[in-house]
Design a protein around this motif. Structure first.
Motif, PDB file in Angstrom:
ATOM      1  N   PRO A  28       0.752   1.205   8.862  1.00  0.00           N
ATOM      2  CA  PRO A  28       0.925   2.488   8.957  1.00  0.00           C
ATOM      3  C   PRO A  28       1.519   2.683  10.422  1.00  0.00           C
ATOM      4  O   PRO A  28       2.391   3.709  10.678  1.00  0.00           O
ATOM      5  CB  PRO A  28      -0.750   2.617   9.575  1.00  0.00           C
TER       6      PRO A  28
ATOM      7  N   PHE B  88      -2.932   6.348   5.205  1.00  0.00           N
ATOM      8  CA  PHE B  88      -2.589   5.061   5.119  1.00  0.00           C
ATOM      9  C   PHE B  88      -2.983   4.618   6.586  1.00  0.00           C
ATOM     10  O   PHE B  88      -2.654   4.916   7.586  1.00  0.00           O
ATOM     11  CB  PHE B  88      -1.090   4.994   5.211  1.00  0.00           C
TER      12      PHE B  88
ATOM     13  N   GLU C 133       0.988  -1.030   0.027  1.00  0.00           N
ATOM     14  CA  GLU C 133      -0.056  -0.061   0.128  1.00  0.00           C
ATOM     15  C   GLU C 133       0.975   1.311  -0.069  1.00  0.00           C
ATOM     16  O   GLU C 133       0.528   2.176  -0.796  1.00  0.00           O
ATOM     17  CB  GLU C 133      -0.911  -0.091   1.124  1.00  0.00           C
ATOM     18  N   TRP C 134       1.942   1.194   0.787  1.00  0.00           N
ATOM     19  CA  TRP C 134       2.682   2.565   0.873  1.00  0.00           C
ATOM     20  C   TRP C 134       3.323   2.850  -0.360  1.00  0.00           C
ATOM     21  O   TRP C 134       3.402   3.843  -0.967  1.00  0.00           O
ATOM     22  CB  TRP C 134       3.881   2.123   2.047  1.00  0.00           C
TER      23      TRP C 134
END
Length: 229
Positions: free
Chosen positions: A199, A149, A126-127
Motif C-alpha cells: 500500500p 489496499f 494484491e494490486w
C-alpha cells in the motif's frame, strides 16, 4: 479491455509527510468516526482508517467495495492460535474479526451498504488482482467502484518469512468514465519490478513520487496519464 480511470482517492499512513495533500491522513491513530463507537472498538487502526476513507469517497454508500490485504489482521489470528494451544476457548466474535473480510463487513454494517463486498489475498499480487477484478465489474456494467489496499507488518515471530512492510491503507474510486479531474490508468506488460507492491508504494505513486508501479508476479506495470480533452 474497458478503460479504467482514477476518479478520486484517500490514504492513511503515519510513515509519510502529507506535504499539503489533503487526501493523505498521517495521524498515528485514525479517528474512525465513520463507525459507531461500539463497532469502532472492534477495529484495529487500519480498519478505522479504511472505514473513514470509504465514508469520505462514498457518502451515498452505494458502491461496490473490493478490499485487498496480503496478511490481514495477523496479530489477532496469532493470539487466537496461541490461546487454542493453551486450551482456551475460541471467541466467535474475535474469530469473526480476524477473517480477511472483517473490515469490509464492519463498514457494511455501520453504513448500511448492501452492495457487493469482496476480500482479496493474492500472495503479493494484491494490486494486480484488484485491477483485474475492477475491470471485470466495469465491463459488467458498473460505472464506478472502490478499491481498498491495506496491510501492516506481520507479527514479529514471522517477520523473517515475509517482506518488510509499514502500516498503510489506500482507497481509490475508479470508474469507466473520466469524470472531474480523473486520470487514465495505463497498463504496460513486462515492466521492471523486483518486489511485491505494498500500500505504501501506491501512496507514493499517487503522491507523484513514482512515475510507474510494477507487479513482478503478474509482470504488469501501471502509470497515470492525464485525460486528453
Amino acid at each position: 479491455m474497458t478503460d479504467l480511470y482514477l476518479q478520486d482517492w484517500r490514504a492513511w499512513t503515519p510513515h509519510r509527510e502529507a506535504d499539503g495533500e489533503s487526501r493523505l491522513d498521517t495521524q498515528d491513530k485514525p479517528a474512525g468516526k465513520a463507525v459507531p463507537a461500539m463497532l469502532r472498538r472492534r477495529l484495529n487502526l487500519i480498519g478505522r482508517a479504511v472505514c473513514d476513507m470509504l465514508a469520505a469517497l462514498d457518502p451515498e454508500t452505494n458502491r461496490i467495495v473490493l478490499h485487498a490485504s496480503r496478511h490481514g489482521d495477523g496479530e489477532r489470528t496469532l493470539e487466537m492460535l496461541y490461546g487454542l494451544n493453551e486450551g482456551d476457548p475460541l471467541s466467535p466474535a474475535r474469530f469473526g474479526l480476524s477473517v480477511h473480510n472483517a473490515t469490509a463487513g464492519v463498514y457494511s454494517i455501520a453504513s448500511g451498504n448492501r452492495c457487493s463486498q469482496q476480500a482479496i489475498a493474492a500472495s503479493g499480487s494484491e494490486w494486480a488482482a484488484l485491477i483485474a477484478e475492477a475491470h471485470g465489474y466495469l465491463a459488467d456494467g458498473q460505472s464506478s467502484l472502490l478499491l481498498v489496499f491495506s496491510d501492516q507488518p506481520v507479527p514479529q515471530r514471522f517477520a523473517a518469512y515475509a517482506p518488510a512492510s509499514l502500516s498503510a491503507a489506500v482507497t481509490l474510486q475508479v470508474g469507466s468514465q473520466p469524470v472531474g479531474d480523473a486520470q487514465r490508468l495505463v497498463e504496460t506488460m513486462n515492466p521492471a519490478g523486483d518486489s511485491p507492491l505494498q500500500p505504501l508504494d501506491i501512496i507514493d505513486w499517487l503522491m507523484g513520487n513514482r512515475r510507474r508501479i510494477a507487479c513482478p508476479i503478474s509482470r504488469r506495470g501501471w502509470q497515470l496519464e492525464p485525460v486528453r480533452s
